[in-house]
Enzyme design. Sequence first.
Site, mmCIF file in Angstrom:
data_model
loop_
_atom_site.group_PDB
_atom_site.id
_atom_site.type_symbol
_atom_site.label_atom_id
_atom_site.label_comp_id
_atom_site.label_asym_id
_atom_site.label_seq_id
_atom_site.Cartn_x
_atom_site.Cartn_y
_atom_site.Cartn_z
ATOM 1 N N THR A 1 7.468 -4.746 -6.909
ATOM 2 C CA THR A 1 7.657 -4.166 -8.242
ATOM 3 C C THR A 1 8.588 -5.042 -9.075
ATOM 4 O OG1 THR A 1 7.301 -1.970 -7.336
ATOM 5 C CG2 THR A 1 8.411 -2.083 -9.472
ATOM 6 N N THR B 1 23.885 -10.235 -5.122
ATOM 7 C CA THR B 1 24.131 -10.820 -3.796
ATOM 8 C C THR B 1 22.832 -10.881 -3.000
ATOM 9 O OG1 THR B 1 26.378 -10.005 -3.827
ATOM 10 C CG2 THR B 1 25.474 -10.541 -1.652
ATOM 11 N N CYS C 1 1.574 4.378 -4.208
ATOM 12 C CA CYS C 1 2.694 4.000 -5.058
ATOM 13 C C CYS C 1 2.768 4.833 -6.327
ATOM 14 C CB CYS C 1 2.633 2.523 -5.392
ATOM 15 S SG CYS C 1 2.906 1.531 -3.932
HETATM 16 C C1 LIG Z 1 -0.728 -4.573 -5.241
HETATM 17 C C2 LIG Z 1 0.676 -4.068 -5.196
HETATM 18 N N1 LIG Z 1 1.578 -4.572 -6.055
HETATM 19 C C3 LIG Z 1 2.854 -4.178 -6.061
HETATM 20 C C4 LIG Z 1 3.308 -3.207 -5.183
HETATM 21 C C5 LIG Z 1 4.750 -2.813 -5.219
HETATM 22 O O1 LIG Z 1 5.434 -3.464 -4.190
HETATM 23 P P1 LIG Z 1 6.850 -2.894 -3.686
HETATM 24 O O2 LIG Z 1 6.563 -1.623 -2.972
HETATM 25 O O3 LIG Z 1 7.367 -3.962 -2.765
HETATM 26 O O4 LIG Z 1 7.703 -2.714 -4.873
HETATM 27 C C6 LIG Z 1 2.401 -2.621 -4.282
HETATM 28 C C7 LIG Z 1 2.822 -1.524 -3.386
HETATM 29 O O5 LIG Z 1 2.021 -0.684 -3.045
HETATM 30 C C8 LIG Z 1 1.056 -3.075 -4.281
HETATM 31 O O6 LIG Z 1 0.152 -2.570 -3.437
#
Ligand SMILES: Cc1ncc(COP(=O)(O)O)c(C=O)c1O
Length: 369
Positions: free
Chosen positions: A70, A236, A314
């Site tokens: 993200t 950090t 997500c």
């Molecule tokens: C294609 C994709 N991008 C970004 C993310 C976000 O990653 P993170 O959970 O490490 O923030 C995800 C998580 O499901 C994802 O599947």
Amino acid sequence: MTVYLDHAATSPLRPEVLAAYTEALQLVGNPSAIHSAGQAARATLEDARERLAAVIRCDRNEVIFTSGGTESNNLAIKGLFAKREGNLIITSAAEHHAVLDAIEYLEKEGAEVHWLSMSSEGVIDLVELSGVLEDRHQDVALVALMWVNNETGVITPIAEVTALAAKYGIPVHSDGVAAFGHTETNFANSGLATMAVTAHKLGGPVGTGALIVSRATNLVPLFHGGGQERALRAGTMDAAGAIAFAVAAETPQPDYRALEALAVQLISPLGKLTRGAAPGVPNILSFTFEGGSGESMLFLLDQAEIAVSNGSACTAGVARASHVLLAMGFSQTEASSAIRISFGPQTTAEDLNALAEALPNVVATARKI
Ligand SMILES: Cc1ncc(COP(=O)(O)O)c(C=O)c1O
């Protein structure tokens, strides 16, 4: 014991990763400190950078450690846009929310967005991309297209995208979170300006990721502070998370093609594979089950101790039609009837047989709800 078929949401720590992680968590120094303890942490961090770069096929200086996918996507998109010449962002409505929401935020701040169309199998329209670039290249700030879709598993032909954008010197960002480790993602040959990756989809820890930033690319940072990570990511550095990520990346994923074939064979009589014949990674498959709600099926399967996902986990537990399937032209009802299964190193044929055994009842019950 739970049958866990949700590795694309997060995959359990692999044993080699856990060993390296717990050892590195005992480091006491801040990698920026100049005393010996700090230098020991710095050595671990730099070792991680070197090893991760070797797997990603990029220069070690191109690895910017972050807190995950993200943050990496936000840094790339907002950071590239801030350095823009034009005001137009080219992307697709099937991106992960980490990309979509960053772009929608910029839209509210005045960016113009061109949403590329895609086929019913989830493949981006490259002819349309080529046309927009030709007509509007002076206005384009960046192109953002994910390498692998995390719901359908469809692979984007990134080399073709970057070749089109390169004609006009336009930077391309790719969310490589679902791709890294599961399909060839050679950054040096990709033509990308930036690529987002994260550890927890590969058996690394949650909360560690990286943005790969090509040497030719200039970004404006999101955070301002101690100037760490080439002044692109203040804060950090997490040496333990970084080494755990490197070990996860170095540990090859099994070949999932036999599991993919078995899943398609077992599930196809009941549901429709959303990516059809489009090229995809073998570890992510989604199916629609006409007349059943994906959310109900998820709960019913959970009662049978089988963990799957409907669309993307997500979206913070909010039940809604998959925006990815809507972008592919599925109706609201169809896009609400999907289940995604995804594999990891622990997945077995027995897991898929257990799913296939439970599914007929689950689908029949969900259709009545
Ligand atoms: C294609 C994709 N991008 C970004 C993310 C976000 O990653 P993170 O959970 O490490 O923030 C995800 C998580 O499901 C994802 O599947």
